[in-house]
Scaffold this motif. Structure first.
Motif, PDB file in Angstrom:
ATOM      1  N   MET A   1      63.702  56.040  40.630  1.00 35.46           N
ATOM      2  CA  MET A   1      62.639  56.005  39.599  1.00 35.46           C
ATOM      3  C   MET A   1      62.893  57.126  38.595  1.00 35.46           C
ATOM      4  O   MET A   1      62.827  58.387  39.079  1.00 35.46           O
ATOM      5  N   ALA A   2      63.010  56.886  37.411  1.00 36.33           N
ATOM      6  CA  ALA A   2      63.280  57.938  36.559  1.00 36.33           C
ATOM      7  C   ALA A   2      61.824  58.815  36.095  1.00 36.33           C
ATOM      8  O   ALA A   2      60.728  58.114  36.282  1.00 36.33           O
ATOM      9  N   ARG A   3      62.023  59.867  35.848  1.00 36.94           N
ATOM     10  CA  ARG A   3      60.787  60.856  35.322  1.00 36.94           C
ATOM     11  C   ARG A   3      60.486  60.484  33.881  1.00 36.94           C
ATOM     12  O   ARG A   3      61.357  60.535  33.113  1.00 36.94           O
ATOM     13  N   LEU A   4      59.245  60.261  33.550  1.00 34.47           N
ATOM     14  CA  LEU A   4      59.021  59.898  32.290  1.00 34.47           C
ATOM     15  C   LEU A   4      58.262  60.885  31.368  1.00 34.47           C
ATOM     16  O   LEU A   4      57.430  61.698  32.163  1.00 34.47           O
ATOM     17  N   LYS A   5      58.687  61.689  30.147  1.00 34.87           N
ATOM     18  CA  LYS A   5      58.298  62.574  29.508  1.00 34.87           C
ATOM     19  C   LYS A   5      57.703  62.302  28.194  1.00 34.87           C
ATOM     20  O   LYS A   5      58.257  61.335  27.786  1.00 34.87           O
ATOM     21  N   TYR A   6      56.934  62.971  27.546  1.00 34.18           N
ATOM     22  CA  TYR A   6      56.407  62.530  26.341  1.00 34.18           C
ATOM     23  C   TYR A   6      56.680  63.704  25.485  1.00 34.18           C
ATOM     24  O   TYR A   6      56.537  64.806  25.614  1.00 34.18           O
ATOM     25  N   TRP A   7      56.916  63.243  24.010  1.00 32.06           N
ATOM     26  CA  TRP A   7      57.289  64.266  23.104  1.00 32.06           C
ATOM     27  C   TRP A   7      56.812  63.566  21.850  1.00 32.06           C
ATOM     28  O   TRP A   7      57.348  62.621  21.195  1.00 32.06           O
ATOM     29  N   GLY A 168      62.919  47.343  28.646  1.00 30.25           N
ATOM     30  CA  GLY A 168      62.994  47.932  30.171  1.00 30.25           C
ATOM     31  C   GLY A 168      63.995  47.529  30.911  1.00 30.25           C
ATOM     32  O   GLY A 168      64.811  48.405  31.553  1.00 30.25           O
ATOM     33  N   LYS A 169      64.764  46.408  30.517  1.00 30.50           N
ATOM     34  CA  LYS A 169      66.072  45.971  31.012  1.00 30.50           C
ATOM     35  C   LYS A 169      67.138  46.896  30.515  1.00 30.50           C
ATOM     36  O   LYS A 169      67.995  47.129  31.401  1.00 30.50           O
ATOM     37  N   ARG A 170      67.233  47.300  29.355  1.00 31.73           N
ATOM     38  CA  ARG A 170      68.208  48.093  28.874  1.00 31.73           C
ATOM     39  C   ARG A 170      68.112  49.546  29.370  1.00 31.73           C
ATOM     40  O   ARG A 170      69.240  50.052  29.952  1.00 31.73           O
ATOM     41  N   ILE A 171      66.772  50.027  29.802  1.00 31.15           N
ATOM     42  CA  ILE A 171      66.749  51.384  30.355  1.00 31.15           C
ATOM     43  C   ILE A 171      67.279  51.259  31.832  1.00 31.15           C
ATOM     44  O   ILE A 171      67.921  51.980  32.054  1.00 31.15           O
ATOM     45  N   GLN A 172      66.987  50.161  32.630  1.00 33.25           N
ATOM     46  CA  GLN A 172      67.277  49.970  33.994  1.00 33.25           C
ATOM     47  C   GLN A 172      68.771  49.960  33.784  1.00 33.25           C
ATOM     48  O   GLN A 172      69.321  50.398  34.770  1.00 33.25           O
ATOM     49  N   SER A 173      69.439  49.318  33.146  1.00 28.07           N
ATOM     50  CA  SER A 173      70.803  49.146  33.015  1.00 28.07           C
ATOM     51  C   SER A 173      71.451  50.521  32.937  1.00 28.07           C
ATOM     52  O   SER A 173      72.809  50.799  33.562  1.00 28.07           O
ATOM     53  N   THR A 177      67.837  59.357  34.863  1.00 32.45           N
ATOM     54  CA  THR A 177      67.066  60.277  35.612  1.00 32.45           C
ATOM     55  C   THR A 177      65.957  60.850  35.011  1.00 32.45           C
ATOM     56  O   THR A 177      64.916  61.137  35.641  1.00 32.45           O
ATOM     57  N   ASN A 178      66.031  60.866  33.838  1.00 32.19           N
ATOM     58  CA  ASN A 178      64.714  61.263  32.946  1.00 32.19           C
ATOM     59  C   ASN A 178      64.531  60.572  31.784  1.00 32.19           C
ATOM     60  O   ASN A 178      65.443  60.118  30.954  1.00 32.19           O
ATOM     61  N   ILE A 179      63.358  60.263  31.101  1.00 33.10           N
ATOM     62  CA  ILE A 179      63.157  59.444  30.144  1.00 33.10           C
ATOM     63  C   ILE A 179      62.158  60.003  29.038  1.00 33.10           C
ATOM     64  O   ILE A 179      61.341  60.754  29.669  1.00 33.10           O
ATOM     65  N   ALA A 187      48.156  56.254  16.165  1.00 24.41           N
ATOM     66  CA  ALA A 187      47.701  55.294  17.274  1.00 24.41           C
ATOM     67  C   ALA A 187      48.847  54.532  17.731  1.00 24.41           C
ATOM     68  O   ALA A 187      48.923  54.200  19.110  1.00 24.41           O
ATOM     69  N   PRO A 188      49.713  53.992  17.169  1.00 28.95           N
ATOM     70  CA  PRO A 188      51.052  53.177  17.442  1.00 28.95           C
ATOM     71  C   PRO A 188      51.573  53.852  18.270  1.00 28.95           C
ATOM     72  O   PRO A 188      52.124  53.327  19.388  1.00 28.95           O
ATOM     73  N   GLY A 189      51.987  55.228  18.182  1.00 25.64           N
ATOM     74  CA  GLY A 189      52.697  56.028  18.894  1.00 25.64           C
ATOM     75  C   GLY A 189      51.926  56.166  20.483  1.00 25.64           C
ATOM     76  O   GLY A 189      52.815  56.330  21.449  1.00 25.64           O
ATOM     77  N   LYS A 190      50.927  56.378  20.510  1.00 29.90           N
ATOM     78  CA  LYS A 190      50.095  56.679  21.502  1.00 29.90           C
ATOM     79  C   LYS A 190      49.880  55.524  22.596  1.00 29.90           C
ATOM     80  O   LYS A 190      49.939  55.431  23.637  1.00 29.90           O
ATOM     81  N   ASN A 191      49.782  54.474  21.701  1.00 28.62           N
ATOM     82  CA  ASN A 191      49.910  53.212  22.474  1.00 28.62           C
ATOM     83  C   ASN A 191      50.912  52.947  23.160  1.00 28.62           C
ATOM     84  O   ASN A 191      51.393  52.151  24.212  1.00 28.62           O
ATOM     85  N   ALA A 192      52.163  53.020  22.519  1.00 29.02           N
ATOM     86  CA  ALA A 192      53.523  52.808  23.142  1.00 29.02           C
ATOM     87  C   ALA A 192      53.708  53.645  24.331  1.00 29.02           C
ATOM     88  O   ALA A 192      54.442  53.302  25.318  1.00 29.02           O
ATOM     89  N   ALA A 193      53.140  55.004  24.367  1.00 29.69           N
ATOM     90  CA  ALA A 193      53.190  55.954  25.290  1.00 29.69           C
ATOM     91  C   ALA A 193      52.563  55.128  26.695  1.00 29.69           C
ATOM     92  O   ALA A 193      52.877  55.285  27.594  1.00 29.69           O
ATOM     93  N   LYS A 194      51.329  54.746  26.302  1.00 26.34           N
ATOM     94  CA  LYS A 194      50.705  54.020  27.336  1.00 26.34           C
ATOM     95  C   LYS A 194      51.479  53.121  27.984  1.00 26.34           C
ATOM     96  O   LYS A 194      51.443  52.780  29.245  1.00 26.34           O
ATOM     97  N   HIS A 195      51.922  52.228  27.113  1.00 22.23           N
ATOM     98  CA  HIS A 195      52.781  51.142  27.757  1.00 22.23           C
ATOM     99  C   HIS A 195      54.241  51.631  28.601  1.00 22.23           C
ATOM    100  O   HIS A 195      54.305  50.913  29.760  1.00 22.23           O
ATOM    101  N   PHE A 196      54.620  52.612  28.178  1.00 25.98           N
ATOM    102  CA  PHE A 196      55.558  52.891  28.940  1.00 25.98           C
ATOM    103  C   PHE A 196      55.411  53.657  30.173  1.00 25.98           C
ATOM    104  O   PHE A 196      56.134  53.475  31.207  1.00 25.98           O
ATOM    105  N   ASP A 197      54.304  54.249  30.238  1.00 21.20           N
ATOM    106  CA  ASP A 197      53.657  55.092  31.358  1.00 21.20           C
ATOM    107  C   ASP A 197      53.462  53.814  32.423  1.00 21.20           C
ATOM    108  O   ASP A 197      53.699  54.118  33.391  1.00 21.20           O
ATOM    109  N   ALA A 198      52.774  52.788  32.071  1.00 14.72           N
ATOM    110  CA  ALA A 198      52.589  51.738  33.045  1.00 14.72           C
ATOM    111  C   ALA A 198      53.778  51.091  33.720  1.00 14.72           C
ATOM    112  O   ALA A 198      53.763  50.825  34.578  1.00 14.72           O
ATOM    113  N   LYS A 199      54.888  51.138  32.555  1.00  9.72           N
ATOM    114  CA  LYS A 199      56.049  50.342  33.052  1.00  9.72           C
ATOM    115  C   LYS A 199      57.094  51.061  33.982  1.00  9.72           C
ATOM    116  O   LYS A 199      57.362  50.806  34.912  1.00  9.72           O
ATOM    117  N   PHE A 200      56.991  52.549  33.839  1.00  4.06           N
ATOM    118  CA  PHE A 200      57.864  53.169  34.470  1.00  4.06           C
ATOM    119  C   PHE A 200      57.093  54.329  35.180  1.00  4.06           C
ATOM    120  O   PHE A 200      57.985  55.185  35.950  1.00  4.06           O
TER     121      PHE A 200
END
Length: 200
Positions: A1-7, A168-173, A177-179, A187-200
């Motif tokens: 499982m990759a570690r997810l970080k936010y910038w 998701g498929k692209r990242i898995q392929s 080790t880190n994302i 708002a769109p950027g923060k919303n995207a972060a929530k989706h990524f957090d739930a996925k990964f």
């Protein structure tokens, strides 16, 4: 499982054989002359992208200028550093206005990216996901200025409207080790972060 970080924030290699798309009736000399002029006027002078990086990506057929547009190409085998296959996604933006778009039949799952030609050799692949091609070009320059190790330490993906399932498929392929997410602090950027957090 990759570690997810936010910038959150504001937004030399071998030459490939030139692709035959997007070429008008100009001679090779005229095309190259226009590319150099547009480089200086737009990506290098206006967007402050390092000239070395721009010229390398042009030589690799990752970006190309024609008329008043700069085109960004995504390839079918972007995880294969020796043979990345044919162009599957072409996005563009104007060099004289805020207009941008994509060519018909472009497949967003192959959106523009800058591969980790150097970084992946260590076995520690790190992915940076940003919103646009200009964003990942800027990130490549920041990495180079800070670490002095070139532009290809991390695998940088421009979303270009890429949907969550395809991403998701692209990242898995790529088996990172880190994302890292480099999204606008809105708002769109923060919303995207929530989706990524739930996925990964």
């Amino acid at each position: 499982m990759a570690r997810l970080k936010y910038w959150h924030g504001k937004a030399s290699l071998s030459r490939r054989k030139n692709s035959n798309i997007l070429i008008s009736g100009e001679t090779v000399e005229q095309i190259l002359g226009n590319q150099i002029k547009n480089n200086d006027d737009y990506l290098i002078k206006q967007r402050l992208i390092n000239a070395e990086l721009v010229n390398e990506l042009i030589s690799l057929d990752f970006i190309k200028y024609e008329n008043d547009k700069v085109f960004f190409f995504g390839y079918e085998n972007q995880g294969d550093l020796k043979n990345w296959g044919k162009i599957e996604c072409t996005t563009w933006r104007s060099t004289v206005s805020e207009a941008k778009g994509e060519l018909k039949n472009s497949k967003k799952q192959y959106s523009f990216s800058i591969p980790d030609f150097v970084g992946c050799q260590s076995g520690q692949r790190q992915i940076i996901i940003a919103e646009s091609p200009i964003d990942i070009l800027s990130i490549a320059c920041l990495e180079h200025r800070k670490y002095k190790k070139g532009y290809y330490q991390t695998y940088k993906i421009a979303l270009c409207g890429l949907t969550q399932p395809h991403l998701g498929k692209r990242i898995q392929s790529l088996r990172p080790t880190n994302i890292f997410l480099a999204q606008d602090n809105d708002a769109p950027g923060k919303n995207a972060a929530k989706h990524f957090d739930a996925k990964f």
